[in-house]
Structure formats: C-alpha cells, structure tokens
Design an enzyme around this catalytic site. Structure first.
Site, PDB file in Angstrom:
ATOM      1  N   ASP A 115      50.631  64.650  22.254  1.00  0.00           N
ATOM      2  CA  ASP A 115      50.644  65.223  23.604  1.00  0.00           C
ATOM      3  C   ASP A 115      50.931  64.089  24.599  1.00  0.00           C
ATOM      4  O   ASP A 115      50.186  63.109  24.640  1.00  0.00           O
ATOM      5  CB  ASP A 115      49.260  65.857  23.882  1.00  0.00           C
ATOM      6  CG  ASP A 115      49.148  66.426  25.287  1.00  0.00           C
ATOM      7  OD1 ASP A 115      50.074  66.224  26.104  1.00  0.00           O
ATOM      8  OD2 ASP A 115      48.117  67.058  25.570  1.00  0.00           O
TER       9      ASP A 115
ATOM     10  N   GLU B  22      50.595  33.799  23.025  1.00  0.00           N
ATOM     11  CA  GLU B  22      50.093  34.060  21.682  1.00  0.00           C
ATOM     12  C   GLU B  22      51.222  34.621  20.830  1.00  0.00           C
ATOM     13  O   GLU B  22      50.990  35.147  19.755  1.00  0.00           O
ATOM     14  CB  GLU B  22      48.883  34.998  21.714  1.00  0.00           C
ATOM     15  CG  GLU B  22      49.117  36.310  22.426  1.00  0.00           C
ATOM     16  CD  GLU B  22      47.917  37.219  22.337  1.00  0.00           C
ATOM     17  OE1 GLU B  22      47.495  37.539  21.218  1.00  0.00           O
ATOM     18  OE2 GLU B  22      47.396  37.611  23.406  1.00  0.00           O
TER      19      GLU B  22
ATOM     20  N   CYS C  84      44.877  36.570  24.935  1.00  0.00           N
ATOM     21  CA  CYS C  84      45.375  36.874  26.284  1.00  0.00           C
ATOM     22  C   CYS C  84      44.713  36.040  27.376  1.00  0.00           C
ATOM     23  O   CYS C  84      45.017  36.209  28.562  1.00  0.00           O
ATOM     24  CB  CYS C  84      45.168  38.357  26.577  1.00  0.00           C
ATOM     25  SG  CYS C  84      45.918  39.419  25.329  1.00  0.00           S
TER      26      CYS C  84
ATOM     27  N   THR D 274      50.834  50.693  23.426  1.00  0.00           N
ATOM     28  CA  THR D 274      50.336  49.610  24.284  1.00  0.00           C
ATOM     29  C   THR D 274      51.163  48.332  24.121  1.00  0.00           C
ATOM     30  O   THR D 274      50.709  47.254  24.489  1.00  0.00           O
ATOM     31  CB  THR D 274      48.833  49.331  24.031  1.00  0.00           C
ATOM     32  OG1 THR D 274      48.677  48.840  22.699  1.00  0.00           O
ATOM     33  CG2 THR D 274      47.987  50.557  24.196  1.00  0.00           C
TER      34      THR D 274
ATOM     35  N   SER E  68      37.817  46.571  20.070  1.00  0.00           N
ATOM     36  CA  SER E  68      38.292  45.593  21.046  1.00  0.00           C
ATOM     37  C   SER E  68      37.979  46.047  22.472  1.00  0.00           C
ATOM     38  O   SER E  68      37.548  45.250  23.312  1.00  0.00           O
ATOM     39  CB  SER E  68      39.804  45.384  20.875  1.00  0.00           C
ATOM     40  OG  SER E  68      40.225  44.377  21.729  1.00  0.00           O
TER      41      SER E  68
ATOM     42  N   HIS F 189      42.494  41.978  33.149  1.00  0.00           N
ATOM     43  CA  HIS F 189      43.446  41.953  32.045  1.00  0.00           C
ATOM     44  C   HIS F 189      43.679  43.408  31.640  1.00  0.00           C
ATOM     45  O   HIS F 189      42.723  44.172  31.481  1.00  0.00           O
ATOM     46  CB  HIS F 189      42.856  41.139  30.882  1.00  0.00           C
ATOM     47  CG  HIS F 189      43.643  41.277  29.619  1.00  0.00           C
ATOM     48  ND1 HIS F 189      44.994  41.078  29.588  1.00  0.00           N
ATOM     49  CD2 HIS F 189      43.277  41.611  28.354  1.00  0.00           C
ATOM     50  CE1 HIS F 189      45.432  41.288  28.354  1.00  0.00           C
ATOM     51  NE2 HIS F 189      44.406  41.607  27.594  1.00  0.00           N
TER      52      HIS F 189
ATOM     53  N   LYS G  99      38.258  51.338  32.918  1.00  0.00           N
ATOM     54  CA  LYS G  99      36.903  51.453  32.357  1.00  0.00           C
ATOM     55  C   LYS G  99      36.033  50.287  32.852  1.00  0.00           C
ATOM     56  O   LYS G  99      34.850  50.464  33.148  1.00  0.00           O
ATOM     57  CB  LYS G  99      36.959  51.427  30.824  1.00  0.00           C
ATOM     58  CG  LYS G  99      37.556  52.700  30.229  1.00  0.00           C
ATOM     59  CD  LYS G  99      37.630  52.630  28.716  1.00  0.00           C
ATOM     60  CE  LYS G  99      38.386  53.833  28.173  1.00  0.00           C
ATOM     61  NZ  LYS G  99      38.025  54.246  26.851  1.00  0.00           N
TER      62      LYS G  99
ATOM     63  N   ASN H 194      51.629  45.987  27.828  1.00  0.00           N
ATOM     64  CA  ASN H 194      50.811  44.772  27.701  1.00  0.00           C
ATOM     65  C   ASN H 194      51.682  43.538  27.783  1.00  0.00           C
ATOM     66  O   ASN H 194      52.766  43.471  27.218  1.00  0.00           O
ATOM     67  CB  ASN H 194      50.053  44.785  26.364  1.00  0.00           C
ATOM     68  CG  ASN H 194      48.871  43.831  26.365  1.00  0.00           C
ATOM     69  OD1 ASN H 194      48.686  43.044  27.290  1.00  0.00           O
ATOM     70  ND2 ASN H 194      48.054  43.902  25.325  1.00  0.00           N
TER      71      ASN H 194
ATOM     72  N   SER I 105      41.168  38.288  23.183  1.00  0.00           N
ATOM     73  CA  SER I 105      40.489  38.711  21.957  1.00  0.00           C
ATOM     74  C   SER I 105      40.114  37.520  21.093  1.00  0.00           C
ATOM     75  O   SER I 105      40.756  36.463  21.155  1.00  0.00           O
ATOM     76  CB  SER I 105      41.393  39.636  21.149  1.00  0.00           C
ATOM     77  OG  SER I 105      41.539  40.850  21.827  1.00  0.00           O
TER      78      SER I 105
HETATM   79  N1  COA Z   1      45.247  64.199  27.482  1.00  0.00           N
HETATM   80  C1  COA Z   1      44.529  63.260  28.153  1.00  0.00           C
HETATM   81  N2  COA Z   1      43.801  62.277  27.517  1.00  0.00           N
HETATM   82  C2  COA Z   1      43.819  62.252  26.165  1.00  0.00           C
HETATM   83  C3  COA Z   1      44.546  63.219  25.416  1.00  0.00           C
HETATM   84  C4  COA Z   1      45.270  64.222  26.130  1.00  0.00           C
HETATM   85  N3  COA Z   1      45.992  65.133  25.498  1.00  0.00           N
HETATM   86  N4  COA Z   1      44.373  62.926  24.101  1.00  0.00           N
HETATM   87  C5  COA Z   1      43.557  61.838  24.039  1.00  0.00           C
HETATM   88  N5  COA Z   1      43.225  61.444  25.275  1.00  0.00           N
HETATM   89  C6  COA Z   1      42.395  60.298  25.654  1.00  0.00           C
HETATM   90  C7  COA Z   1      41.166  60.136  24.802  1.00  0.00           C
HETATM   91  O1  COA Z   1      40.114  60.969  25.224  1.00  0.00           O
HETATM   92  C8  COA Z   1      40.867  58.656  24.992  1.00  0.00           C
HETATM   93  O2  COA Z   1      40.245  58.480  26.260  1.00  0.00           O
HETATM   94  P1  COA Z   1      38.934  57.501  26.379  1.00  0.00           P
HETATM   95  O3  COA Z   1      39.382  56.138  25.940  1.00  0.00           O
HETATM   96  O4  COA Z   1      38.608  57.571  27.835  1.00  0.00           O
HETATM   97  O5  COA Z   1      37.914  58.068  25.463  1.00  0.00           O
HETATM   98  C9  COA Z   1      42.264  58.034  25.116  1.00  0.00           C
HETATM   99  O6  COA Z   1      43.150  59.122  25.424  1.00  0.00           O
HETATM  100  C10 COA Z   1      42.745  57.364  23.864  1.00  0.00           C
HETATM  101  O7  COA Z   1      42.643  58.277  22.816  1.00  0.00           O
HETATM  102  P2  COA Z   1      42.162  57.809  21.372  1.00  0.00           P
HETATM  103  O8  COA Z   1      42.195  58.954  20.458  1.00  0.00           O
HETATM  104  O9  COA Z   1      40.897  57.041  21.514  1.00  0.00           O
HETATM  105  O10 COA Z   1      43.383  56.830  21.056  1.00  0.00           O
HETATM  106  P3  COA Z   1      43.811  56.027  19.768  1.00  0.00           P
HETATM  107  O11 COA Z   1      42.886  56.230  18.621  1.00  0.00           O
HETATM  108  O12 COA Z   1      45.240  56.381  19.562  1.00  0.00           O
HETATM  109  O13 COA Z   1      43.682  54.488  20.227  1.00  0.00           O
HETATM  110  C11 COA Z   1      43.979  52.495  21.545  1.00  0.00           C
HETATM  111  C12 COA Z   1      44.024  54.036  21.531  1.00  0.00           C
HETATM  112  C13 COA Z   1      44.176  52.023  22.990  1.00  0.00           C
HETATM  113  C14 COA Z   1      42.625  52.017  21.070  1.00  0.00           C
HETATM  114  C15 COA Z   1      45.134  51.956  20.637  1.00  0.00           C
HETATM  115  O14 COA Z   1      46.360  52.285  21.242  1.00  0.00           O
HETATM  116  C16 COA Z   1      45.084  50.461  20.437  1.00  0.00           C
HETATM  117  O15 COA Z   1      44.404  49.970  19.559  1.00  0.00           O
HETATM  118  N6  COA Z   1      45.825  49.662  21.268  1.00  0.00           N
HETATM  119  C17 COA Z   1      45.775  48.213  21.233  1.00  0.00           C
HETATM  120  C18 COA Z   1      44.720  47.738  22.210  1.00  0.00           C
HETATM  121  C19 COA Z   1      44.649  46.230  22.243  1.00  0.00           C
HETATM  122  O16 COA Z   1      45.671  45.603  22.225  1.00  0.00           O
HETATM  123  N7  COA Z   1      43.471  45.644  22.287  1.00  0.00           N
HETATM  124  C20 COA Z   1      43.361  44.184  22.203  1.00  0.00           C
HETATM  125  C21 COA Z   1      43.759  43.456  23.398  1.00  0.00           C
HETATM  126  S1  COA Z   1      42.487  43.273  24.580  1.00  0.00           S
END
Ligand code: COA
Length: 387
Positions: free
Chosen positions: A29, A79, A111, A152, A201, A233, A242, A275, A308
C-alpha cells in the site's frame, strides 16, 4: 570564540524513484511508504557517482579560491567509502585543487561521523583561529532490492565550511553523548549492502535520544522551550518524527506546535531524497534554512546525531546575525524538481550496474550531467573526470 558553519552545500544525483511506483512494484500500500515511513521519493545513485564525486560536487558549489587557500584540514565522513586505506579526502584535495599543506582524513562511525568531524574542526579552529576546515558527509545508502530497508535508501553529500565568526550557525560547546556496542545496523567488509534490524535500530535511536536529551537538559538547564527548531538524523523521516514526539511530550502547546511546524521544514528535502547516512542531519538543517520563513538570528536549533553501532549526541547551534542573507529560499527544491523520474526497471538496472571488485572497467559518463563524475577503474585505480 564563535565557531561553526560558515557555508553549507549539498549534492544529490539527477535521478529519482517515486515511492508510489516502488510500492506498486513491491505490492505494498503506497501509504505505508508515504505516511508510515514518511518518504515520497528516493535519490538513485548512478554508477558514475560515488561518495568522492558526490562530495566534490557538493564542496565545489560553496568554496571560493580564498576559502581553499585558508582550509588546512579536510574531514571526510562516510560509511560507504571507496577504499579500505586511502581516504576520500585526498581525492577531494586534488579534484578541487587544494594546496598541499593540508591534513586529509576519513572518519567512520556510521551516520554519526560528520558530527564528530564538526566538533574536531571546532577544536582545531579554537587552537588555530585563522584556519578553516572542510567537513563532508557523503554516502550511498543501499539495503538491497526487495528488502524492507529498500524504501529507506538514498544518497548524496553535504559539504560544510567550518570557521570562526561563521555566517550561518554558531556551534555550541554543549554536546552530550552516549555510546554502546549494539548490533542494530552494520556492513561487514565483504558486503555492498547494509545489514539492519530496522525496528531494533529505531528503538535504539529513540532510547539514545532520551539519554542525551535528558543529560543535555540537566547539563545546560535548558528545557525544550529554549529551542526554536529541532533537527534529527533522518534514516527515514518518520523516525525523526518519533524522536520529536518524545522531545515535546512535556512541552506546552505553543512550543509543541512551533517545533512540529518547523519539523515539516526540516524533513522536506529528506522526504524527497531518502537516507544520506552521515549527511542526513545536516540535510535536515539545510532544509530548515531554505524552507522555514520565520527563523531569526539568535534562535537555538537542536541537533540530534545518531550513528548505528551505536553513538548518539545532542548539541545546539545559534543562528548567526545576517544568516538569511546567505540562504536562498527553496533553492535546492529547484534542483530536486529538475531530476529525472526513473521506472522501477530502470532503477533496478542502475542499482545492479555499479562497479564492485573489478580491476578495469570504463563507464559511459555521457548521461551524467554533474561536474565531477566517476569514470571507472583502471588497474583498481579509481578514475574521476572534472568537466
Ligand atoms: N498506511 C499508513 N501507515 C502504514 C501502512 C499504511 N497502509 N502500513 C504500515 N504503516 C506504518 C506502520 O504502522 C509503521 O508505523 P509505526 O512505525 O509508527 O509503527 C510503519 O508504517 C512501518 O511499517 P512496518 O510494518 O513497521 O515496516 P517494515 O517492517 O517494513 O520496516 C523499517 C520499516 C523502517 C524498519 C525498514 O524499512 C528498515 O529497516 N529500514 C532501515 C532503517 C535504518 O536504516 N536504520 C538504521 C539507521 S539509523
């Protein structure tokens, strides 16, 4: 002595992928990407750009010949470096025509490293007031096609000139830090793409924010009402949001409204780029400067840096008198609007075509309009072209 950011410049390549197209291709979605993650577009890095060429393009935009004469240190934070020994900074020294009496080094802590570089520059200038330091944060964020982290990704470079009596931001010596050995995101030497436990993370990032912001308030006596904007960041813009929610949870309504409004300006460019790793916090700062209309000299900007592995730091900066004379409203938005939209097929081909572990390959640079481009490798030596 007032020391801080005198100039700031940014570069990201001329290609992007729309997140609605990616969502459709991945059968997700679109609102998950647009709202849940907070990303609308993602920079796509062609094989003809790497952290060195992107850094050169960013730095070239802001430096005069006089600046280059005064710079005696180049700190290159990344990095996604291109060599295990040679620093990206020494390529920059040659490509931009710096003098040879200069210290060059590459720094790494995920980062966070550009923030460390700013503070190292601060210390250097405090001891050598006529010096200027070039700080660069340049990265190519890669998680892999079809992975959860794919949405991301992004990339680009931020270049900052650090000096005394800076024109834009006076960096305050008020930082609080927190470090701990955790495995939330890492990239083994053999890997081209990051390994990440994304949810863990995010939790570590927020937990570190609580530590450093609480300590900051205890150390300085400043609470959230002392801030006019908060930069974070931004691995994806929802993550910064958040942290903002934690920062304003005890704020009065007026302060919370103001900081939430300014956060929309902070995240505007990252939302369209993705990112940047080391440069992400400073892209947010640039986005604030170019998109906010109510900033005034003396205003205090909060800076939360996170890398990280992990390191967190919170510090503040004060906007300098006359800073707005050096900022053009939404200047970078014009560059973003002029980018070429790729299909998912085109993006996937580009993603898979970068040079890795090859001894010799010449790249076709004709479709890359940037001034500095990566033209390939000859006998494992990287070739850069300046137009
Ligand atoms: N409409 C609106 N929001 C939606 C949705 C929809 N149809 N479907 C899901 N969401 C929301 C979820 O509720 C969640 O919100 P929340 O975080 O406020 O709870 C968000 O979208 C993400 O959904 P989720 O199912 O948790 O996503 P994911 O399992 O695909 O993982 C990340 C998302 C960001 C964790 C993943 O992309 C990732 O690991 N990215 C890398 C992050 C990174 O680099 N970190 C290290 C550097 S600091």
């Amino acid at each position: 002595m007032n020391i801080g950011i005198d100039k700031i410049g940014f570069f990201t390549p001329h290609l992007y992928l729309d997140m609605k197209d990616l969502a459709e291709a991945r059968n997700v979605d679109p609102n998950k990407y647009l709202i849940g993650i907070g990303q609308s577009k993602m920079a796509v890095i062609p094989p003809t750009q790497d952290v060195v060429s992107m850094a050169a393009n960013a730095a070239d935009k802001i430096l005069t010949e006089e600046d280059k004469e005064q710079i005696d240190m180049i700190l290159f934070a990344t990095e996604s470096g291109v060599d295990n020994s040679k620093s990206g900074a020494v390529y920059i020294q040659r490509l931009l025509g710096f003098k040879k009496q200069v210290r060059v080094v590459e720094l790494k802590q995920a980062c966070y490293a550009a923030t460390a570089a700013i503070h190292f520059a601060h210390g250097h200038i405090a001891m050598n007031p006529d010096s200027k330091v070039l700080v660069i944060g340049a990265d190519n964020a890669r998680y892999g096609l079809g992975t959860k982290g794919e949405v991301t990704q992004g990339g680009g470079a931020v270049a900052m000139l650090i000096s005394r009596n800076p024109r834009i931001l006076s960096v305050q010596d008020d930082g609080t830090y927190w470090a701990d050995d955790v495995m939330d995101f890492w990239r083994p030497l053999t890997h081209d793409e990051a390994l990440v436990d994304g949810k863990y993370s995010t939790n570590v990032y927020l937990d570190f924010f609580k530590h450093v912001f609480e300590e900051y308030q205890a150390k300085t006596g400043f609470d959230i009402s002392k801030f006019d904007a908060m930069c974070f960041h931004l691995p994806y813009t929802k993550e910064g949001f958040k942290a903002l929610k934690i920062a304003i949870e005890n704020a009065d309504a007026e302060v919370a409204t103001k900081l939430t409004r300014e956060f929309e300006n902070v995240r505007r460019y990252s939302n369209q780029i993705g990112n940047l790793y080391t440069g992400s916090l400073y892209l947010g700062f640039l986005s604030l400067l170019e998109n906010a209309t109510d900033l005034k000299p003396g205003m205090r900007i909060g800076m939360y840096s996170y890398g990280s592995g992990a390191q967190g730091e919170f510090y503040s900066g004060l906007l300098r008198p006359g800073f707005d004379k050096y900022i053009e409203h939404q200047a970078f938005q014009k560059t973003l609007d002029a980018r070429k939209r790729l299909t998912v097929d085109e993006y996937e081909k580009i993603y898979n075509s970068r040079i890795k572990d090859e001894k010799t390959r010449k790249l076709d640079i004709s479709s890359d309009p940037a001034k500095f481009v990566f033209a390939g490798v000859e006998d494992y030596q990287r070739q850069y072209v300046v137009r």
